[in-house]
Structure formats: structure tokens, C-alpha cells
Design an enzyme around this catalytic site. Structure first.
Site, PDB file in Angstrom:
ATOM      1  N   ASP A  32      12.288  49.820  10.120  1.00 40.01           N
ATOM      2  CA  ASP A  32      12.701  49.466   8.761  1.00 40.01           C
ATOM      3  C   ASP A  32      13.531  50.613   8.175  1.00 40.01           C
ATOM      4  O   ASP A  32      13.192  51.790   8.317  1.00 40.01           O
ATOM      5  CB  ASP A  32      11.474  49.190   7.885  1.00 40.01           C
ATOM      6  CG  ASP A  32      11.835  48.440   6.616  1.00 40.01           C
ATOM      7  OD1 ASP A  32      11.468  47.262   6.500  1.00 40.01           O
ATOM      8  OD2 ASP A  32      12.496  49.043   5.733  1.00 40.01           O
ATOM      9  N   ILE A  33      14.613  50.267   7.489  1.00 46.09           N
ATOM     10  CA  ILE A  33      15.525  51.268   6.943  1.00 46.09           C
ATOM     11  C   ILE A  33      14.881  52.037   5.779  1.00 46.09           C
ATOM     12  O   ILE A  33      15.286  53.165   5.472  1.00 46.09           O
ATOM     13  CB  ILE A  33      16.845  50.585   6.492  1.00 46.09           C
ATOM     14  CG1 ILE A  33      18.004  51.551   6.487  1.00 46.09           C
ATOM     15  CG2 ILE A  33      16.687  49.898   5.141  1.00 46.09           C
ATOM     16  CD1 ILE A  33      19.371  50.891   6.331  1.00 46.09           C
ATOM     17  N   ASN A  89       6.203  38.391   4.186  1.00 47.64           N
ATOM     18  CA  ASN A  89       6.424  38.059   2.781  1.00 47.64           C
ATOM     19  C   ASN A  89       7.195  36.744   2.690  1.00 47.64           C
ATOM     20  O   ASN A  89       8.138  36.532   3.445  1.00 47.64           O
ATOM     21  CB  ASN A  89       7.224  39.173   2.094  1.00 47.64           C
ATOM     22  CG  ASN A  89       6.477  40.495   2.084  1.00 47.64           C
ATOM     23  OD1 ASN A  89       5.253  40.527   1.939  1.00 47.64           O
ATOM     24  ND2 ASN A  89       7.202  41.599   2.238  1.00 47.64           N
ATOM     25  N   VAL A  98      14.774  39.559   2.434  1.00 51.12           N
ATOM     26  CA  VAL A  98      15.710  39.107   3.471  1.00 51.12           C
ATOM     27  C   VAL A  98      15.224  37.745   3.955  1.00 51.12           C
ATOM     28  O   VAL A  98      14.104  37.625   4.474  1.00 51.12           O
ATOM     29  CB  VAL A  98      15.789  40.110   4.635  1.00 51.12           C
ATOM     30  CG1 VAL A  98      16.717  39.582   5.721  1.00 51.12           C
ATOM     31  CG2 VAL A  98      16.266  41.480   4.150  1.00 51.12           C
ATOM     32  N   HIS A 102      10.535  37.594   9.381  1.00 53.53           N
ATOM     33  CA  HIS A 102      10.205  38.833  10.073  1.00 53.53           C
ATOM     34  C   HIS A 102       8.772  39.200   9.744  1.00 53.53           C
ATOM     35  O   HIS A 102       8.278  38.909   8.670  1.00 53.53           O
ATOM     36  CB  HIS A 102      11.149  39.970   9.636  1.00 53.53           C
ATOM     37  CG  HIS A 102      11.305  40.095   8.160  1.00 53.53           C
ATOM     38  ND1 HIS A 102      12.124  39.249   7.425  1.00 53.53           N
ATOM     39  CD2 HIS A 102      10.736  40.932   7.259  1.00 53.53           C
ATOM     40  CE1 HIS A 102      12.059  39.567   6.152  1.00 53.53           C
ATOM     41  NE2 HIS A 102      11.212  40.585   6.006  1.00 53.53           N
ATOM     42  N   HIS A 104       6.447  42.453   9.177  1.00 51.28           N
ATOM     43  CA  HIS A 104       6.358  43.896   9.004  1.00 51.28           C
ATOM     44  C   HIS A 104       5.153  44.385   9.807  1.00 51.28           C
ATOM     45  O   HIS A 104       4.069  43.805   9.702  1.00 51.28           O
ATOM     46  CB  HIS A 104       6.099  44.260   7.537  1.00 51.28           C
ATOM     47  CG  HIS A 104       7.193  43.876   6.596  1.00 51.28           C
ATOM     48  ND1 HIS A 104       8.097  44.798   6.098  1.00 51.28           N
ATOM     49  CD2 HIS A 104       7.533  42.681   6.046  1.00 51.28           C
ATOM     50  CE1 HIS A 104       8.933  44.177   5.264  1.00 51.28           C
ATOM     51  NE2 HIS A 104       8.615  42.904   5.220  1.00 51.28           N
TER      52      HIS A 104
END
Ligand code: 5GP
Ligand code: ZN
Length: 116
Positions: A32-33, A89, A98, A102, A104
Site C-alpha cells: 500500500d502506498i 472496505n 478505490v 481488494h 487489505h
């Protein structure tokens, strides 16, 4: 299959660079950025699916594999035994930013419950 304005479709195709830690052709994983924990990776299907609400019966095997990839990455990162969290989420109140599904995978510190 891919959606032009989708961030993770662009990461999937290589148009946007990311630090990839897994790719099996169906699923990939990136760091993750903006990490929320010492380990924070995202497990992402290459195929564009907007939210977990859009998953159907045909996706059950792939979703199971997302948990297996998450587990393998947690073990590789050395956070599995102490514990980690897998989070998806969904939509506004779930905090999704986003709209390409995905998981996390978070670990390396102790999390509170319930989440904020
Ligand atoms: P969401 O808010 O949808 O549950 O999670 C999206 C995640 O993607 C966030 O944790 C955010 O930090 C991460 N993210 C957003 N843009 C990028 C990017 O360009 N590269 C990477 N590696 N992660 C990103
Ligand atoms: Zn996408």
C-alpha cells in the site's frame, strides 16, 4: 475486462508502477502506498470488479484464493503468528476509496476493535 479510469486496472496492466509482492496471473498483491501498519499489502484480482457487492457464485473460488494469498503474504512478512487483519472496505460507509476490489492485509502492530 479492464476499466480505463480505474487505478488498480492501471496497476494491473503496468501503466502505474507499484511494489508488487505477488502475481499468479489471476491475483496480484502490492504494498500500500500509504501504509496503515508496518505491513500493509493489498491483494487484488486482475479482473475489474467494483465492490464486494458485485461478487457472485462464480467468484467464490477466487475469493477463497484471496485469503490463501493473504495468508501466504502474512507468513512471508513474519506477522502471521502474532496476528494480522484482512479487511475489505465496501462503499462510502465502509471507507472504500478505490472501486476495484481488494483485501487489505495489515499487521506488525496491535489493532483496536471496533475499528474507527
Ligand atoms: P480502500 O480505501 O479502497 O479500501 O483502499 C485503497 C487503498 O489503496 C488505500 O489504502 C490507499 O492507500 C491505496 N492506494 C491508493 N492509491 C495507490 C497507489 O497508487 N499505489 C498503491 N500501491 N496503493 C494505493
Ligand atoms: Zn479496475
Amino acid at each position: 475486462m479492464s476499466t480505463p479510469d480505474c487505478l488498480f486496472c492501471k496497476v494491473s496492466s503496468g501503466d502505474i508502477p507499484a511494489e508488487k509482492v505477488h502475481d499468479d496471473g489471476e491475483l496480484f498483491a502490492i504494498k500500500d502506498i500509504n501504509p496503515a501498519a508496518p505491513t500493509h499489502v493489498l491483494v487484488i484480482p486482475h479482473r475489474h470488479i467494483e465492490t464486494i457487492l458485485d461478487l457472485g457464485p462464480d467468484d467464490e473460488k477466487m475469493v477463497g484464493k484471496m485469503y490463501t494469498v493473504a495468508k501466504n503474504l502474512a507468513q512471508e512478512a513474519g506477522i502471521a503468528d502474532d496476528g494480522y487483519r484482512v479487511v475489505a472496505n465496501c462503499n462510502r460507509d465502509g471507507g472504500q476509496s478505490v472501486y476495484h476490489i481488494h483485501f487489505h492485509v495489515l499487521g506488525g502492530r496491535r489493532f483496536g476493535w471496533p475499528p474507527g
